[in-house]
Scaffold this active site. Structure first.
Site, short mmCIF file in Angstrom:
data_model
loop_
_atom_site.label_atom_id
_atom_site.label_comp_id
_atom_site.label_asym_id
_atom_site.label_seq_id
_atom_site.Cartn_x
_atom_site.Cartn_y
_atom_site.Cartn_z
N GLU A 33 -11.20 -24.59 -14.44
CA GLU A 33 -11.13 -25.30 -15.73
C GLU A 33 -12.04 -24.53 -16.67
O GLU A 33 -13.27 -24.55 -16.53
CB GLU A 33 -11.59 -26.75 -15.55
CG GLU A 33 -11.14 -27.66 -16.69
CD GLU A 33 -12.11 -27.62 -17.85
OE1 GLU A 33 -11.86 -26.87 -18.82
OE2 GLU A 33 -13.12 -28.34 -17.79
N CYS A 52 -15.05 -28.15 -23.83
CA CYS A 52 -13.93 -27.22 -23.85
C CYS A 52 -12.70 -27.83 -24.49
O CYS A 52 -11.76 -27.11 -24.86
CB CYS A 52 -13.62 -26.74 -22.44
SG CYS A 52 -13.51 -28.05 -21.22
N GLU A 54 -14.06 -19.43 -28.87
CA GLU A 54 -14.73 -20.68 -28.51
C GLU A 54 -16.21 -20.60 -28.87
O GLU A 54 -16.94 -19.74 -28.37
CB GLU A 54 -14.58 -20.97 -27.02
CG GLU A 54 -15.14 -22.31 -26.62
CD GLU A 54 -14.91 -22.63 -25.15
OE1 GLU A 54 -14.60 -23.80 -24.84
OE2 GLU A 54 -15.07 -21.73 -24.30
N LYS A 94 -22.71 -26.75 -6.51
CA LYS A 94 -23.65 -25.85 -7.18
C LYS A 94 -23.72 -26.24 -8.64
O LYS A 94 -22.84 -25.93 -9.43
CB LYS A 94 -23.16 -24.40 -7.04
CG LYS A 94 -24.30 -23.33 -7.02
CD LYS A 94 -25.13 -23.26 -8.26
CE LYS A 94 -24.42 -22.50 -9.36
NZ LYS A 94 -25.30 -22.34 -10.57
#
Length: 454
Positions: A229, A263, A356, A154
């Site tokens: 993750e 990330c 973040e 996906k």
């Protein structure tokens, strides 16, 4: 039927229109995958390996096409995109090499012989992100296929084109129909259906920590395996004894690569107080030298952000009164551009210093000594990656042992190699991907005892 317009983030032009999978579409795809996997699990390991090597070869024949698709849909500079296409090829080749090494154990026991075997899980759902759509799709797909599973991929709504082409190339290489399918669509609909479907044995998700928590909770209800993750807020620790010229020259790549949409980005630069001013003097020309512009231009080092929404998120961390120390340039006009920005907040608890951002923004904070550096490095809910710059080997080992992160580099900003494990501590994720144990993460261990007694 719902459709998604795929935009070029550098021009805002529509590249393609892709149909979004419904829950019933996902159900059909899962049922097809179950049938394909039953046959695939029975394919001899050598034959399975040969088919995956053939996938790698076909991908290699189409590297430039895949790279250009990555440039168009993700806005990655062409040099980066070529590396990403090559990484997809290498992941399939590396996984193919592991098929015949997926062995069990013979364990000494009394009264007989005990052996273990590795068996595939069944159908694996890989939910891939938009920041590195092609390589991260392969992080899950390649080892899962090598271990004997079927894969349903996906892709993110904004970047489905490389995933669709990858699956076509694998079918051209000879993978059986239904074994590797792409189900584009909305995360809550298509992704949610994959997470909840009883025919899916494992979910591999790369994305935000908030969505990862939701997926983990929904998988827990079904006792379904999951690899996550997630986010990061990685430190770049520069000690006074480091080669400051190299540390400053390398720092921009650590938070500007992929326009900061990484990330592993080292967006918290921690500099020992005695060399803080000198480091900032060296950092400014290094940041301003980064060329921002047309991703198709080989000289471009930084492209646009993925979307208007992401640009607004990044802007929210740099208000008009933000402590901007360094700011680069960015094109005007169409496209989701944002300049490289370095902040020097007064507090290490400022939002830009602990949250973040996922854009080309970094903060620089001073520290006093080794203990202070470790304290600041660990003062976050994340623990994915980080860098340590020092000439002292003992210090490098002490600090790397004390920083709570899954992937650390000394005098380097490298986080990802397909032959070494990758994953995070704390809220940066669960489980490990890549490396020599990647295939084992997609298997069940079966234990068999054979009695030798009369």
């Amino acid at each position: 039927m719902r459709e998604h317009h795929v935009l070029n983030p550098a021009t805002e032009e529509i590249l393609a229109t892709v149909a979004a999978s419904s829950e019933s579409d996902v159900d059909v795809a899962v049922r097809r995958a179950v049938r394909a996997q039953e046959n695939w699990a029975g394919v001899a390991p050598g034959d399975r390996a040969r088919l995956l090597h053939r996938c790698a070869a076909v991908i290699d024949d189409h590297l430039e096409e895949l790279a250009r698709l990555e440039v168009a849909e993700a806005g990655h500079p062409i040099a980066n995109a070529r590396w990403e296409a090559g990484n997809a090829r290498d992941l399939f080749a590396y996984a193919a090499g592991g098929v015949e090494r997926l062995t069990g154990l013979q364990i000494p026991v009394a009264g007989g012989v005990n052996i273990t075997t590795r068996e595939p899980l069944g159908v694996v759902a890989v939910i891939a992100p938009w920041n590195f759509p092609l390589p991260i799709a392969c992080w899950g797909a390649a080892p899962a296929l090598a271990a004997g599973n079927a894969v349903l991929l996906k892709p993110a709504e904004t970047t489905p084109l490389t995933a669709l082409r990858l699956a076509e190339l694998c079918r051209d290489a000879g993978l059986p129909e239904g074994l590797f399918q792409v189900v584009p669509g909305d995360g809550p609909v298509a992704g949610g259906a994959l997470v909840e479907h009883p025919g899916v044995a494992k979910v591999v998700f790369t994305g935000s920590t908030s969505v990862g928590r939701q997926i983990m909770a929904r998988c827990a209800e079904r006792v379904k395996r999951v690899t996550l993750e997630l986010g990061g807020k990685s430190p770049n620790i520069v000690f006074a004894d480091a080669d400051l010229d190299k540390a400053a020259a390398g720092a921009p790549a650590s938070f500007l690569d992929n326009t900061g949409q990484d990330c592993c980005a080292r967006s918290r630069i921690l500099v020992q107080r005695g060399v803080y001013d000198r480091f900032m003097e060296l950092l400014e020309p290094a940041v301003k030298s980064w060329r921002v512009g047309d991703p198709a231009d080989p000289d471009t080092r930084m492209g646009p952000l993925i979307s208007a929404a992401q640009r607004e998120r990044v802007r929210s961390y740099v208000p008009d009164d933000a402590p901007v120390a360094i700011r680069g340039d960015a094109p005007n006009g169409k496209g989701f551009w944002y300049p490289a920005t370095v902040l020097t907040p007064a507090s290490p608890d400022a939002p830009a210093a602990v949250e973040e951002i996922f854009g080309p923004v970094a903060v620089v904070l001073p520290f006093d000594d080794e203990a202070d550096a470790v304290r600041l490095a660990n003062a976050t809910s994340y623990g994915l990656s980080g860098s340590i710059w020092t000439r002292d080997v003992g210090r490098a080992l002490r600090v790397s042992g004390a920083v709570a992160a899954g992937n650390l580099s000394v005098n380097s900003h490298s986080s990802v190699r397909y032959w070494t494990p990758f994953g995070g501590y704390k809220q940066s994720g669960l489980g490990r991907e890549l490396g020599p144990d990647a295939l084992a993460a997609f298997t069940e261990t079966k234990n068999v005892f054979l009695s030798t007694e009369d």
